[in-house]
Design an enzyme around this catalytic site. Structure first.
Site: not given
Length: 131
Positions: A9, A13, A60, A64, A79, A127
């Site tokens: 993965h 964030r 993923e 937070n 990207h 992209e």
């Protein structure tokens, strides 16, 4: 050393998990594969993709809970690339849904591959490569 290795993965964030999940699932057609809450660490993880984690690389999203300001995207990250069948139709549909397409579909400058770029809610570039 490399026998059986596979890219699992890529993690991003995000400030607003629901908004980001909507972008990737509703607009880019990914599926929420799993979501886990971690109250002790005050974060949530959401794994999205185009197929099961057992045989596909997934995205993923990490949220937070206490983060209120935007993340510095830095200048080293480029990207995420997604292969699409009809890049012109994909970009036209996304623009109609209010998604920013800063680089319209067309051949790359030094080649013939047709590419385009869209921006996700946190400013990450995605992209598209016509396959």
């Amino acid at each position: 050393m490399t026998k059986g290795n596979r890219l699992l993965h890529t993690m991003l964030r995000v400030r607003d998990l629901e908004k980001s999940m909507d972008f990737y699932c509703t607009h880019l057609g990914m599926t929420l594969l799993r979501r886990t809450e971690h109250p002790e660490g005050r974060f949530t993880l959401a794994f999205l993709g185009y197929g099961a984690e057992s045989d596909h690389t997934v995205l993923e999203l990490t949220h937070n809970w206490d983060r209120t300001e935007a993340y510095d995207l830095g200048d080293a990250f480029g990207h995420i690339a997604i292969g699409v069948q009809d890049i012109y139709s994909v970009c036209e549909a996304l623009e109609a849904q209010g998604i920013e397409v800063p680089r319209k579909p067309g051949p790359m400058k030094h080649g013939t591959t047709v590419i385009a770029f869209v921006r996700d809610p946190d400013g990450y570039m995605i992209e598209f490569i016509e396959r």
